[in-house]
Design a protein around this motif. Structure first.
Motif, PDB file in Angstrom:
ATOM      1  N   ARG A  20       0.839  -1.206   0.000  1.00 58.47           N
ATOM      2  CA  ARG A  20       0.000   0.000   0.000  1.00 58.47           C
ATOM      3  C   ARG A  20       0.869   1.248   0.000  1.00 58.47           C
ATOM      4  N   ARG A  21       1.920   1.217   0.798  1.00 62.63           N
ATOM      5  CA  ARG A  21       2.794   2.389   0.877  1.00 62.63           C
ATOM      6  C   ARG A  21       3.613   2.543  -0.391  1.00 62.63           C
ATOM      7  N   GLN A  22       4.105   1.429  -0.918  1.00 63.60           N
ATOM      8  CA  GLN A  22       4.998   1.523  -2.074  1.00 63.60           C
ATOM      9  C   GLN A  22       4.291   2.083  -3.298  1.00 63.60           C
ATOM     10  N   ILE A  23       3.062   1.687  -3.543  1.00 66.46           N
ATOM     11  CA  ILE A  23       2.392   2.110  -4.774  1.00 66.46           C
ATOM     12  C   ILE A  23       1.235   3.065  -4.511  1.00 66.46           C
ATOM     13  N   PRO A  80      10.316   0.781   2.129  1.00 62.76           N
ATOM     14  CA  PRO A  80      10.192   2.239   2.153  1.00 62.76           C
ATOM     15  C   PRO A  80      10.980   2.927   3.263  1.00 62.76           C
ATOM     16  N   GLU A  81      10.958   2.395   4.483  1.00 63.73           N
ATOM     17  CA  GLU A  81      11.662   3.063   5.566  1.00 63.73           C
ATOM     18  C   GLU A  81      13.173   3.035   5.349  1.00 63.73           C
ATOM     19  N   ALA A  82      13.680   1.921   4.851  1.00 66.24           N
ATOM     20  CA  ALA A  82      15.112   1.842   4.560  1.00 66.24           C
ATOM     21  C   ALA A  82      15.489   2.814   3.442  1.00 66.24           C
ATOM     22  N   THR A  83      14.603   2.956   2.454  1.00 64.27           N
ATOM     23  CA  THR A  83      14.845   3.905   1.366  1.00 64.27           C
ATOM     24  C   THR A  83      14.922   5.331   1.889  1.00 64.27           C
ATOM     25  N   LEU A  84      13.974   5.710   2.723  1.00 67.26           N
ATOM     26  CA  LEU A  84      13.966   7.055   3.283  1.00 67.26           C
ATOM     27  C   LEU A  84      15.193   7.306   4.146  1.00 67.26           C
ATOM     28  N   ALA A  85      15.637   6.296   4.891  1.00 66.41           N
ATOM     29  CA  ALA A  85      16.835   6.458   5.717  1.00 66.41           C
ATOM     30  C   ALA A  85      18.052   6.742   4.849  1.00 66.41           C
TER      31      ALA A  85
END
Length: 516
Positions: free
Chosen positions: A103-106, A302-307
């Motif tokens: 849900r968050r990714q897309i 997503p959280e790892a990407t934002l970090a």
């Protein structure tokens, strides 16, 4: 007859010559073609073309079908069937963790509608949810990236034998539930982490169930032809039918190279391969801004990407890959920021960026962080000669690839089918009307192995479109992308009007269309 369509120009979806006839409909099916004398209702269709309902072979309406009962973006175009679950990322099969992650990714593709009850986990349960009543029919592809996310998370590594067995089981269950095939998004994580050997094993399962493989392959830019050839090899070894998603030749590297792609496909077809493809009749592409990041930068979710984006040193490395080396997320091509335009954001406070180009990496980084990876983009790349050459191929079908979210979406979501009929067929005469309709109806129905859709024939479902060949046109533009088309006054599904006199009715005639 329940309904008689009197004196229409029948363009039957086979590509054969059109003819004038009455078409009688009874109990949701075509019951008579020729001279039909009586009916409970008679509609004068003189001057209009009557075609099978259009099939959108690449749609992103996975949530819109559940949250927008009108769904005029597709219904008003004459679309009576959409194929969803595209690009390897959708909402089934999932568990609670995977559902939250996808849900968050897309969100940029489909939004994240407040209050929507995600009361399914399996493919069959999702299709059952569609069967409660939707605007148009829908077929589903098992999304390989979601399957990988469910089986082993977001790790960039080969699957273990147990994980591969789990993925094969999930694909088999989805096909047994009625999915028509499997999709991949091989420039999107985590689907891009799959090796060819892994994809081949999954495609063997698809072939066993009589489905087809629909990849968004690893590059539409640098080495695009090698990426197409890779998919031909995977499906040949698996014995699986292949449908190439939005088969474009974009970016400067590929200007004028459509004949090379066509020659590659023709050689495979001559050798016995089962291949189709779809395209949209526009130049720019559309995706999420986060999709341009290198694959390694999004490993872990997503959280790892934002970090990584928040860390200055890592962000500098990401920038170098994107602007100098060429990111795998951007098809191996260095990002030309002048081609990237923000089309939507999830945070209303960032709306001022919509419709504006992204000037540099620093702006892109800030937007990705502030909008939690939510921005969508238009990427203004493409070559008209390639678009025209590919759409004339006999294996070609139409797919809008339309994202329905964002303040300024791509007009292909509202204009693909009338643009084929108006601009490319009537105005430019690249296709005859009969051939164009076959691209939009009979050919995709054959790919989906539908026994009673895609043609105007006795006994077939009365999924039909009446349009004016002289006025049909896409009125959606990049400045006004949500404008409904002209020249399509009537659309029927199962013999019921979903568009009548160019207005949307309140009928929800659509259901899931499941593999048999």
């Amino acid at each position: 007859m329940d309904l008689v369509l009197r004196g229409a120009r029948v363009v039957d979806g086979t590509g054969g010559p059109s003819y004038t006839a009455d078409v009688g409909i009874r109990d949701g099916r075509i019951a008579e073609i020729g001279r039909v004398t009586t009916g409970r209702r008679v509609l004068d269709a003189a001057g209009l073309a009557l075609a099978p309902g259009f099939i959108d072979m690449h749609a992103h309406s996975d949530l819109a079908l559940l949250t927008d009962p009108a769904h005029e973006a597709k219904a008003a175009q004459g679309v009576t069937l959409e194929v969803i679950g595209q690009d390897g990322l959708s909402y089934a099969p999932v568990d609670d963790r995977t559902l939250a992650e996808v849900r968050r990714q897309i969100t940029g593709w489909n939004g994240d509608p407040p209050g929507l009850d995600y009361d399914w986990r399996t493919v069959g349960e999702y299709l059952d949810r569609l069967d409660r009543g939707i605007a148009v029919n829908a077929a589903y592809l098992v999304p390989q990236g979601t399957v990988r996310m469910l089986a082993l998370g977001w790790e960039d590594r080969p699957a273990t034998p147990a994980e591969l067995a789990r993925m094969k089981q999930l694909v088999a269950e989805g096909l047994a539930d009625g999915a028509v095939g499997m999709s991949s998004g091989l420039t999107y994580t985590p689907g891009m982490y799959a090796s060819d050997a892994e994809l081949t094993e999954l495609c063997r399962v698809v072939a066993r169930y009589g489905g087809y493989y629909c990849p968004h392959h690893r590059s539409y830019g640098k080495d695009a032809l090698q990426a197409y050839a890779e998919m031909l090899t995977v499906t040949r070894e698996a014995g699986c039918a292949l449908h190439l998603a939005h088969a474009t030749m974009n970016f400067d590297e590929n200007k004028g190279r459509a004949p090379e792609l066509i020659a590659l496909l023709d050689r495979a077809l001559a050798a016995g391969a089962d291949i189709t493809l779809d395209t949209y009749p526009y130049l720019p592409g559309s995706t999420t801004l986060a999709a341009l990041l290198p694959g390694w930068a999004t490993e872990g979710g997503p959280e790892a990407t934002l970090a990584r984006l928040r860390d200055d040193a890592t962000a500098a490395r990401i920038r170098h890959v994107m602007e100098v080396e060429g990111s795998d997320g951007c098809h191996g091509v260095p990002v030309d920021w002048s081609t990237v335009e923000i089309s939507g954001v999830t945070d209303p406070a960032l709306h001022l960026h919509v419709g504006r180009p992204v000037p540099d990496f620093a702006t892109a980084r800030r937007l990705l962080i502030d909008d939690s990876l939510g921005p969508t983009i238009l990427q203004h790349v493409g070559h008209e000669e390639n678009v025209r050459a590919i759409m004339r191929h006999p294996a070609h079908t139409a797919g809008s690839d339309g994202l329905l979210t964002g303040a300024k979406p791509h007009p292909r979501a509202y204009g693909t089918f009338p643009r084929y009929l108006g601009h490319y067929t009537r105005d430019l005469a690249l296709l005859t009307l009969e051939d164009c309709v076959a691209h939009l109806t009979g050919r995709p129905a054959a790919r989906l192995r539908l026994p009673d859709r895609g043609l105007v024939r006795n006994g077939y479902r009365a999924d039909l479109v009446l349009f004016d060949p002289d006025t049909v046109d896409a009125t959606a533009t990049f400045q006004a992308p949500r404008t409904l088309p002209a020249g399509i006054p009537h659309v029927l599904i199962d013999g019921r009007f979903v568009i009548e006199d160019s207005r949307r009715t309140d009928i929800l005639a659509g259901r899931s269309v499941r593999r048999r």
